[in-house]
Design a protein around this motif. Structure first.
Motif, PDB file in Angstrom:
ATOM      1  N   ILE A   1      42.745  41.575  -8.994  1.00 52.33           N
ATOM      2  CA  ILE A   1      43.094  42.993  -9.452  1.00 52.33           C
ATOM      3  C   ILE A   1      43.784  42.873 -10.747  1.00 52.33           C
ATOM      4  O   ILE A   1      45.092  42.329 -10.698  1.00 52.33           O
ATOM      5  CB  ILE A   1      43.850  43.734  -8.531  1.00 52.33           C
ATOM      6  CG1 ILE A   1      43.045  43.889  -7.252  1.00 52.33           C
ATOM      7  CG2 ILE A   1      43.865  45.212  -9.097  1.00 52.33           C
ATOM      8  CD1 ILE A   1      43.946  43.012  -5.937  1.00 52.33           C
ATOM      9  N   TYR A   2      43.625  43.403 -12.131  1.00 51.45           N
ATOM     10  CA  TYR A   2      44.371  43.268 -13.061  1.00 51.45           C
ATOM     11  C   TYR A   2      45.295  44.535 -12.835  1.00 51.45           C
ATOM     12  O   TYR A   2      45.048  45.655 -12.334  1.00 51.45           O
ATOM     13  CB  TYR A   2      43.418  43.769 -14.259  1.00 51.45           C
ATOM     14  CG  TYR A   2      44.010  43.792 -15.600  1.00 51.45           C
ATOM     15  CD1 TYR A   2      44.937  42.644 -16.107  1.00 51.45           C
ATOM     16  CD2 TYR A   2      44.226  44.870 -16.208  1.00 51.45           C
ATOM     17  CE1 TYR A   2      45.617  42.822 -17.328  1.00 51.45           C
ATOM     18  CE2 TYR A   2      44.975  45.114 -17.521  1.00 51.45           C
ATOM     19  CZ  TYR A   2      45.600  44.087 -18.069  1.00 51.45           C
ATOM     20  OH  TYR A   2      46.263  44.191 -19.186  1.00 51.45           O
TER      21      TYR A   2
ATOM     22  N   MET B   1      49.442  40.698 -16.519  1.00 54.74           N
ATOM     23  CA  MET B   1      49.710  40.416 -14.785  1.00 54.74           C
ATOM     24  C   MET B   1      48.400  40.829 -14.082  1.00 54.74           C
ATOM     25  O   MET B   1      47.704  41.801 -14.190  1.00 54.74           O
ATOM     26  CB  MET B   1      50.776  41.507 -14.665  1.00 54.74           C
ATOM     27  CG  MET B   1      51.424  41.201 -13.019  1.00 54.74           C
ATOM     28  SD  MET B   1      52.237  39.339 -13.275  1.00 54.74           S
ATOM     29  CE  MET B   1      52.253  39.063 -11.612  1.00 54.74           C
ATOM     30  N   PHE B   2      48.546  39.873 -13.121  1.00 54.21           N
ATOM     31  CA  PHE B   2      47.162  39.957 -12.407  1.00 54.21           C
ATOM     32  C   PHE B   2      47.613  39.796 -10.736  1.00 54.21           C
ATOM     33  O   PHE B   2      48.461  38.945 -10.471  1.00 54.21           O
ATOM     34  CB  PHE B   2      46.121  38.686 -12.408  1.00 54.21           C
ATOM     35  CG  PHE B   2      45.580  38.928 -13.793  1.00 54.21           C
ATOM     36  CD1 PHE B   2      44.278  39.703 -13.942  1.00 54.21           C
ATOM     37  CD2 PHE B   2      45.954  38.116 -14.840  1.00 54.21           C
ATOM     38  CE1 PHE B   2      43.716  39.868 -15.155  1.00 54.21           C
ATOM     39  CE2 PHE B   2      45.461  38.481 -16.060  1.00 54.21           C
ATOM     40  CZ  PHE B   2      44.374  39.200 -16.508  1.00 54.21           C
ATOM     41  N   ALA B   3      47.064  40.531  -9.726  1.00 55.57           N
ATOM     42  CA  ALA B   3      47.221  40.206  -8.443  1.00 55.57           C
ATOM     43  C   ALA B   3      46.119  39.653  -7.548  1.00 55.57           C
ATOM     44  O   ALA B   3      44.884  39.979  -8.322  1.00 55.57           O
ATOM     45  CB  ALA B   3      47.485  41.438  -7.734  1.00 55.57           C
TER      46      ALA B   3
ATOM     47  N   LEU C   1      49.730  35.686 -17.023  1.00 57.43           N
ATOM     48  CA  LEU C   1      48.890  34.799 -17.926  1.00 57.43           C
ATOM     49  C   LEU C   1      49.452  35.296 -19.328  1.00 57.43           C
ATOM     50  O   LEU C   1      49.930  36.409 -19.677  1.00 57.43           O
ATOM     51  CB  LEU C   1      47.527  34.917 -17.935  1.00 57.43           C
ATOM     52  CG  LEU C   1      46.882  34.739 -16.779  1.00 57.43           C
ATOM     53  CD1 LEU C   1      45.249  34.764 -16.763  1.00 57.43           C
ATOM     54  CD2 LEU C   1      46.997  32.857 -16.208  1.00 57.43           C
ATOM     55  N   LYS C   2      49.212  34.462 -20.428  1.00 62.26           N
ATOM     56  CA  LYS C   2      49.520  34.970 -21.872  1.00 62.26           C
ATOM     57  C   LYS C   2      48.410  35.320 -22.487  1.00 62.26           C
ATOM     58  O   LYS C   2      48.623  35.935 -23.623  1.00 62.26           O
ATOM     59  CB  LYS C   2      50.280  33.622 -22.423  1.00 62.26           C
ATOM     60  CG  LYS C   2      51.455  33.090 -22.165  1.00 62.26           C
ATOM     61  CD  LYS C   2      52.053  32.148 -23.028  1.00 62.26           C
ATOM     62  CE  LYS C   2      53.491  31.824 -22.842  1.00 62.26           C
ATOM     63  NZ  LYS C   2      54.280  33.028 -23.016  1.00 62.26           N
ATOM     64  N   THR C   3      47.242  35.297 -21.613  1.00 63.42           N
ATOM     65  CA  THR C   3      45.938  35.796 -22.450  1.00 63.42           C
ATOM     66  C   THR C   3      45.324  36.725 -21.360  1.00 63.42           C
ATOM     67  O   THR C   3      45.674  36.731 -20.113  1.00 63.42           O
ATOM     68  CB  THR C   3      44.837  34.700 -22.783  1.00 63.42           C
ATOM     69  OG1 THR C   3      44.740  33.934 -21.409  1.00 63.42           O
ATOM     70  CG2 THR C   3      45.716  33.799 -23.658  1.00 63.42           C
ATOM     71  N   ASP C   4      44.285  37.439 -21.782  1.00 67.05           N
ATOM     72  CA  ASP C   4      43.750  38.409 -20.809  1.00 67.05           C
ATOM     73  C   ASP C   4      42.399  37.906 -19.962  1.00 67.05           C
ATOM     74  O   ASP C   4      41.909  38.554 -19.285  1.00 67.05           O
ATOM     75  CB  ASP C   4      43.207  39.695 -21.749  1.00 67.05           C
ATOM     76  CG  ASP C   4      42.313  39.557 -22.852  1.00 67.05           C
ATOM     77  OD1 ASP C   4      41.935  38.082 -22.965  1.00 67.05           O
ATOM     78  OD2 ASP C   4      41.926  40.102 -23.569  1.00 67.05           O
ATOM     79  N   MET C   5      42.532  36.621 -20.139  1.00 70.19           N
ATOM     80  CA  MET C   5      41.349  35.867 -19.061  1.00 70.19           C
ATOM     81  C   MET C   5      41.894  34.671 -18.765  1.00 70.19           C
ATOM     82  O   MET C   5      42.831  33.843 -19.787  1.00 70.19           O
ATOM     83  CB  MET C   5      40.228  35.702 -20.074  1.00 70.19           C
ATOM     84  CG  MET C   5      39.145  36.895 -20.214  1.00 70.19           C
ATOM     85  SD  MET C   5      37.854  36.705 -21.261  1.00 70.19           S
ATOM     86  CE  MET C   5      37.715  34.908 -21.396  1.00 70.19           C
TER      87      MET C   5
ATOM     88  N   TYR D   1      38.357  34.099 -11.281  1.00 76.75           N
ATOM     89  CA  TYR D   1      38.819  34.636 -12.575  1.00 76.75           C
ATOM     90  C   TYR D   1      39.680  35.625 -12.476  1.00 76.75           C
ATOM     91  O   TYR D   1      39.670  36.340 -11.640  1.00 76.75           O
ATOM     92  CB  TYR D   1      37.426  34.764 -13.276  1.00 76.75           C
ATOM     93  CG  TYR D   1      36.773  33.255 -13.600  1.00 76.75           C
ATOM     94  CD1 TYR D   1      36.972  32.438 -14.349  1.00 76.75           C
ATOM     95  CD2 TYR D   1      35.627  33.136 -12.617  1.00 76.75           C
ATOM     96  CE1 TYR D   1      36.226  31.161 -14.488  1.00 76.75           C
ATOM     97  CE2 TYR D   1      34.914  31.836 -12.650  1.00 76.75           C
ATOM     98  CZ  TYR D   1      35.153  31.091 -13.675  1.00 76.75           C
ATOM     99  OH  TYR D   1      34.397  29.846 -13.719  1.00 76.75           O
ATOM    100  N   LEU D   2      40.713  35.558 -13.504  1.00 77.59           N
ATOM    101  CA  LEU D   2      41.475  36.659 -13.788  1.00 77.59           C
ATOM    102  C   LEU D   2      40.968  37.127 -15.030  1.00 77.59           C
ATOM    103  O   LEU D   2      41.292  36.333 -16.144  1.00 77.59           O
ATOM    104  CB  LEU D   2      42.869  35.913 -13.855  1.00 77.59           C
ATOM    105  CG  LEU D   2      43.458  35.134 -12.500  1.00 77.59           C
ATOM    106  CD1 LEU D   2      44.560  34.339 -12.866  1.00 77.59           C
ATOM    107  CD2 LEU D   2      43.590  36.222 -11.372  1.00 77.59           C
ATOM    108  N   ILE D   3      40.493  38.413 -15.255  1.00 76.01           N
ATOM    109  CA  ILE D   3      40.140  38.974 -16.097  1.00 76.01           C
ATOM    110  C   ILE D   3      40.550  40.573 -16.455  1.00 76.01           C
ATOM    111  O   ILE D   3      40.256  41.362 -15.622  1.00 76.01           O
ATOM    112  CB  ILE D   3      38.506  38.803 -16.434  1.00 76.01           C
ATOM    113  CG1 ILE D   3      38.293  37.312 -16.293  1.00 76.01           C
ATOM    114  CG2 ILE D   3      37.769  39.323 -17.630  1.00 76.01           C
ATOM    115  CD1 ILE D   3      36.551  37.123 -15.971  1.00 76.01           C
TER     116      ILE D   3
END
Length: 128
Positions: free
Chosen positions: A16-17, A30-32, A90-94, A120-122
């Motif tokens: 989850i973003y 940030m991602f969960a 992360l420092k990026t959106d993916m 994947y964290l996107i």
């Protein structure tokens, strides 16, 4: 959601973003992630340690090791599921994560590794 079974232990991960905790202007995303650990074996198992590989789309790679998950070393009975939620910035959106858990069969003390499938964290806007 991604799923993988290793030695009778099923790992499922959903991400989850979290835009409310992210600040793209400062390269902070940030991602969960929610992990379900299901014991498909006939023996109780305990999660002892975790080992993560975290990849940013800018090429940065981090490695994280430690005891248990979110401060717990749960014992999972046959047929039961242990669920927990944690987070990753992360420092990026993916980016992506993968890793393993060190588990122990309670009946005989045998230790074994359970693979955590790569997920994947996107940020959702990247999918449009």
């Amino acid at each position: 959601m991604v799923t993988k079974i290793t030695d009778g232990v099923k790992i499922s991960v959903e991400t989850i973003y979290q835009p409310e905790y992210s600040n793209p202007a400062n390269e902070h995303f940030m991602f969960a992630y929610r992990v379900n650990i299901e014991n498909l074996t006939e023996n109780s198992v305990q999660l002892l340690n975790r080992h993560w590989f975290i990849f940013d789309s800018n090429g940065t790679r981090r490695e994280v090791e430690g005891e248990g998950v979110v401060g717990q070393q749960p014992v999972i009975e046959p047929g039961d599921v242990h669920e927990y939620v944690s987070g990753c910035n992360l420092k990026t959106d993916m980016g992506s994560m993968k890793g393993s858990y060190e588990m122990e069969r309670i009946v005989d003390g045998t230790k074994f590794r359970v693979n955590i499938p790569e997920f994947y964290l996107i940020a959702p806007y990247k999918l449009n």
